[in-house]
Motif scaffolding. Structure first.
Motif, PDB file in Angstrom:
ATOM      1  N   THR A  54       0.830  -1.202   0.000  1.00 28.53           N
ATOM      2  CA  THR A  54       0.000   0.000   0.000  1.00 28.53           C
ATOM      3  C   THR A  54       0.866   1.254   0.000  1.00 28.53           C
ATOM      4  O   THR A  54       1.796   1.379   0.801  1.00 28.53           O
ATOM      5  CB  THR A  54      -0.923   0.014   1.229  1.00 28.53           C
ATOM      6  N   PHE A  55       0.539   2.182  -0.905  1.00 27.52           N
ATOM      7  CA  PHE A  55       1.209   3.479  -1.004  1.00 27.52           C
ATOM      8  C   PHE A  55       0.211   4.568  -0.650  1.00 27.52           C
ATOM      9  O   PHE A  55      -0.962   4.494  -1.018  1.00 27.52           O
ATOM     10  CB  PHE A  55       1.747   3.712  -2.415  1.00 27.52           C
ATOM     11  N   SER A  56       0.691   5.591   0.062  1.00 26.80           N
ATOM     12  CA  SER A  56      -0.159   6.726   0.411  1.00 26.80           C
ATOM     13  C   SER A  56       0.017   7.848  -0.601  1.00 26.80           C
ATOM     14  O   SER A  56       1.128   8.152  -1.016  1.00 26.80           O
ATOM     15  CB  SER A  56       0.187   7.241   1.802  1.00 26.80           C
ATOM     16  N   VAL A  57      -1.087   8.477  -0.982  1.00 23.67           N
ATOM     17  CA  VAL A  57      -1.074   9.580  -1.943  1.00 23.67           C
ATOM     18  C   VAL A  57      -1.637  10.824  -1.249  1.00 23.67           C
ATOM     19  O   VAL A  57      -2.695  10.761  -0.617  1.00 23.67           O
ATOM     20  CB  VAL A  57      -1.925   9.239  -3.179  1.00 23.67           C
ATOM     21  N   TYR A  58      -0.926  11.961  -1.366  1.00 25.53           N
ATOM     22  CA  TYR A  58      -1.338  13.202  -0.731  1.00 25.53           C
ATOM     23  C   TYR A  58      -1.424  14.313  -1.777  1.00 25.53           C
ATOM     24  O   TYR A  58      -0.653  14.332  -2.722  1.00 25.53           O
ATOM     25  CB  TYR A  58      -0.318  13.650   0.324  1.00 25.53           C
ATOM     26  N   ALA A  59      -2.327  15.240  -1.569  1.00 23.39           N
ATOM     27  CA  ALA A  59      -2.355  16.469  -2.357  1.00 23.39           C
ATOM     28  C   ALA A  59      -1.737  17.589  -1.527  1.00 23.39           C
ATOM     29  O   ALA A  59      -1.884  17.628  -0.307  1.00 23.39           O
ATOM     30  CB  ALA A  59      -3.785  16.830  -2.723  1.00 23.39           C
ATOM     31  N   LYS A  60      -1.050  18.513  -2.209  1.00 23.98           N
ATOM     32  CA  LYS A  60      -0.356  19.593  -1.513  1.00 23.98           C
ATOM     33  C   LYS A  60      -0.601  20.900  -2.260  1.00 23.98           C
ATOM     34  O   LYS A  60      -0.438  20.985  -3.467  1.00 23.98           O
ATOM     35  CB  LYS A  60       1.133  19.280  -1.469  1.00 23.98           C
ATOM     36  N   THR A  61      -1.006  21.951  -1.535  1.00 24.42           N
ATOM     37  CA  THR A  61      -1.256  23.244  -2.170  1.00 24.42           C
ATOM     38  C   THR A  61       0.056  23.966  -2.452  1.00 24.42           C
ATOM     39  O   THR A  61       1.084  23.681  -1.834  1.00 24.42           O
ATOM     40  CB  THR A  61      -2.112  24.150  -1.274  1.00 24.42           C
ATOM     41  N   THR A  62       0.019  24.869  -3.399  1.00 19.88           N
ATOM     42  CA  THR A  62       1.194  25.707  -3.682  1.00 19.88           C
ATOM     43  C   THR A  62       1.191  26.976  -2.854  1.00 19.88           C
ATOM     44  O   THR A  62       2.152  27.722  -2.878  1.00 19.88           O
ATOM     45  CB  THR A  62       1.235  26.077  -5.177  1.00 19.88           C
TER      46      THR A  62
END
Length: 560
Positions: A54-62
Motif C-alpha cells: 500500500t502506497f499513500s497519496v497526498y495532495a499539496k497546495t502551492t
C-alpha cells in the motif's frame, strides 16, 4: 477570493514495500539499497511474491493554505507512459501497470481549511505472477483528476507523478522467515547449494525457502543441497510438486543431510542411486544435538537404491527428529542391510534419543537388490531397524511387499539394540505402537531357528520393548525359506505366525519367543490378526487413529 489557492500539486510516499534480490547467487548484503526515491518522488517497489503493498497519496497546495475545505480525486493517466519512457534509458523502459493490479482505497482525499496537505488516499498494488512479467519495469502515472469545493482551485500544470514498479526474479527473497527465497524454476532450486549458508550452532536460524511453482528437474544431474553440512533449512513446499529428481553418487538425495524442517511438498518420479546411505530427502535426518522435522511430504512413484547399510524411502539414517504425516509409493532397495519404506535405521547412541516416525504410510516394495543369494537382512515396510533407545514408530501402515534375506517384517525389520550380548534382548524403551502391517507379502529368503527371524510386524524383536496394539493383515503371505526348498531341517514356513499380547519391560513377549536374555538372537513380533473381512480403515478406527490426519472412508487409510 485571492486567499483561495490557485494551484494544487501532490506528492507520493510509500510506507510499505518488499525487498528484491539480484540475479546473482550470492546473498545481497544491503537489501535497502533497492529502495530509491527519485527527484519526482516516485518509488521503486520490488515484488518478491504475491502480496499486496500500500502506497499513500497526498495532495499539496502551492499556497500557504486554503480558506475552504477541498476534496481531491486521484486517478491514472495511461497516455503519460510515453512521457515517462522518454526520460529513461533502454534498460528502464516501462510498461503500464495493468489496471487489475492496482486500486485506490479511497481515490479521494480532503484538504481542511487553512491546511496545505490533504489527508491520504491509498493505492494498493497486488503482485500476480500470472499477469506481471518477471524482472520487468512497470509505471503508474498518477494524476489529480478533479478538485471540488472551490471554483478558484486549479490543478498544477505538472500534474503527474510516476510510481514505478519492478518485479523481482523468480528466486526472489532474502532467506528470512518474513521473506523466504522463492523457488520457481529448476535453476532456482539448483542455486540452493550456494544460497543456504552453513550454521555453527544447533539453535541458529535456518535459511527459509518456499517453493512457488511445480518444478520439473528432468535432465538435471542433481547435487544434494547439504552434502557437506551443516546447513540448516526451512523448506516450505507450499503444496507444490518436484518431478523427476535424479541423484547419484555420495549421499544421493535432494538434501544430502536433512537439517531443519521440510514440509508440504510432493516428490514425483524421483530416482536415487546412492553410493552409501540414501533416500529421496536425505542420506541422514538430523545431527547430534540438532533435530530435523519432515512433515506432510509425499513421494509418488519413486525409486531409491542404496549401496551401504541404511536406505529409506525418505532418509537412510534417522538420527534426531521426527517424520510425520508422510507417504512413500514406489520401490526402496539396497545392496546392504537396514532398508525401510520410510527410514533405513534409527541410529544408536545417547545423542540420538527420541527419534520418531508416526502417521506414515508406504506402498510398493521394500526389497533387497542383488538376487536370491544376496542374503541381506533387516528390511521393513516402515523402518529397517531400530538400533537406539527411546525411539518410536507409531500409527503407521504399510501395504508394501517386503522381501529380503533375513529379518524381514511388515513394519520394522529389527527392533533390537544390535548387540552381540545380553543387551540384544532388552527393549531400551523403544516403542512400536498402533501400527498396521497390511502387507500382501512378507518374504524371507533364508532363515534358520533363532537367526534373524522374519515377522508380520517386527522381524526380530527385543522381547521387552513396548509393542502395543499392532495389527496384521489376516491373509498376509508370510513366507520363510522362500529360496530353500531343499532345506530339510527348516522347510518353507516351518515357523508360523501367532497372535501376541502387548509387551513392555514389565510384561515381555512370551508366545512364539525363544529368548532368555543370554541368547544373541531374538525372535518375531506378529501383533494380532485383523478379523476376516475387516478393512485396514476399520482397524485404524478401532485403534483410534486421528481422523484429522487420516481419511478412513476407504478400505485403506489415506493421509488427508
Amino acid at each position: 477570493m485571492n486567499k483561495i489557492m490557485k494551484r494544487i500539486s501532490f506528492i507520493v510516499a510509500a510506507f510499505a514495500a518488499v525487498a528484491m534480490i539480484s540475479c546473482q547467487k550470492e546473498v545481497t548484503e544491503d537489501l535497502t539499497s533497492y529502495y530509491k526515491t527519485f527527484a519526482d518522488n516516485s518509488e521503486i517497489l520490488g515484488f518478491a511474491e504475491e502480496t499486496s503493498q500500500t502506497f499513500s497519496v497526498y495532495a499539496k497546495t502551492t499556497d500557504a493554505g486554503c480558506d475552504v475545505p477541498l476534496t481531491v480525486t486521484f486517478g491514472v493517466d495511461e497516455s503519460l507512459v510515453a512521457q515517462y519512457n522518454a526520460s529513461k534509458d533502454e534498460a528502464e523502459q516501462a510498461l503500464l501497470l495493468p489496471a487489475s493490479i492496482y486500486r485506490f482505497e479511497p481515490e479521494t482525499a480532503d484538504i481542511r481549511a487553512m491546511y496545505r496537505i490533504s489527508g491520504k488516499a491509498n493505492i494498493v498494488i497486488t503482485h500476480d505472477a500470472n499477469i506481471l512479467q518477471e524482472e520487468t519495469w512497470y509505471v503508474l502515472p498518477i494524476v489529480i483528476t478533479n478538485i471540488s469545493g472551490s471554483a478558484d482551485a486549479h490543478i498544477a500544470d505538472d500534474n503527474v507523478k510516476f510510481l514505478t514498479v519492478k518485479t523481482a526474479r523468480a528466486g526472489a527473497g532474502s532467506g528470512t522467515k518474513e521473506k523466504p527465497y522463492l523457488m520457481r524454476t529448476a535453476e532456482d532450486l539448483q542455486s540452493l547449494a550456494t544460497l543456504v549458508l552453513p550454521v555453527t550452532a544447533a539453535d541458529a536460524e535456518p535459511t527459509y525457502v518456499k517453493l512457488w511453482n511445480d518444478i520439473d528437474l528432468a535432465g538435471v544431474d542433481w547435487k544434494p543441497v547439504n552434502a557437506e553440512g551443516p546447513k540448516k533449512i526451512d523448506f516450505n513446499g507450499n503444496g507444490k510438486t518436484i518431478s523427476n529428481l535424479s541423484s547419484t553418487g555420495a549421499k544421493a538425495s535432494f538434501f544430502g543431510v536433512v537439517f531443519g524442517n521440510v514440509y508440504d511438498v510432493t516428490f514425483k518420479d524421483a530416482n536415487i542411486v546412492s553410493d552409501d546411505n540414501g533416500g529421496v530427502l536425505g542420506a541422514a535426518c538430523g545431527a547430534s544435538g540438532a533435530a530435523a522435522t519432515i512433515s506432510n511430504v509425499r513421494c509418488v512413484n519413486c525409486n531409491v537404491l542404496g549401496k551401504k547399510n541404511g536406505v529409506g524411502g525418505f532418509v537412510g539414517q534417522m538420527n534426531v527428529g521426527q517424520i510425520t504425516r508422510c507417504s512413500y509409493d514406489g520401490v526402496v532397495s539396497g545392496t546392504g542391510n537396514y532398508v525401510g519404506g520410510i527410514v533405513g535405521y534409527f541410529n544408536k547412541g545417547d545423542a540420538y534419543d527420541g527419534a520418531k516416525v508416526d502417521n506414515c504410510i508406504t506402498t510398493g516394495q521394500v526389497i533387497e537388490d542383488g538376487g536370491i543369494n544376496a542374503g541381506h537382512q533387516r528390511y521393513g515396510g516402515i523402518a529397517g531397524g531400530i538400533n537406539g533407545q527411546h525411539q518410536f514408530v507409531e500409527y503407521c501402515i504399510s501395504t508394501a511387499e517386503v522381501i529380503s534375506g533375513t529379518g524381514t517384517a511388515g513394519i520394522v525389520g529389527m527392533a533390537h539394540f544390535d548387540s552381540s550380548g545380553e543387551a540384544a534382548c532388552l527393549g531400551h524403551d523403544n516403542t512400536v505402537k498402533c501400527c498396521i502391517a497390511w502387507n500382501p507379502k512378507v518374504y524371507a529368503r533364508k532363515i534358520g531357528k533363532n537367526n534373524y527371524s522374519p515377522g508380520a510386524v517386527i522381524g526380530f524383536a527385543s522381547i521387552d520393548g513396548n509393542y502395543i496394539d499392532c495389527i496384521r493383515r489376516p491373509d498376509m503371505e508370510y513366507v520363510q525359506n522362500l529360496e530353500q526348498t531343499d532345506n530339510e531341517k527348516y522347510p518353507i514356513n516351518w515357523w508360523t505366525v501367532c497372535d501376541q499380547e502387548n509387551s513392555s519391560a514389565t510384561s515381555p513377549l512370551t508366545d512364539g519367543i525363544n529368548c532368555d536374555h543370554k541368547n544373541v538372537y531374538t525372535e518375531s513380533y506378529h501383533g494380532k490378526a485383523a478379523a476376516e473381512g475387516e478393512t485396514a480403515s476399520a482397524v485404524a478406527k478401532r485403534l483410534k487413529w486421528d481422523e484429522t490426519i487420516w481419511d478412513l472412508s476407504g478400505a485403506v487409510p489415506a493421509l488427508k
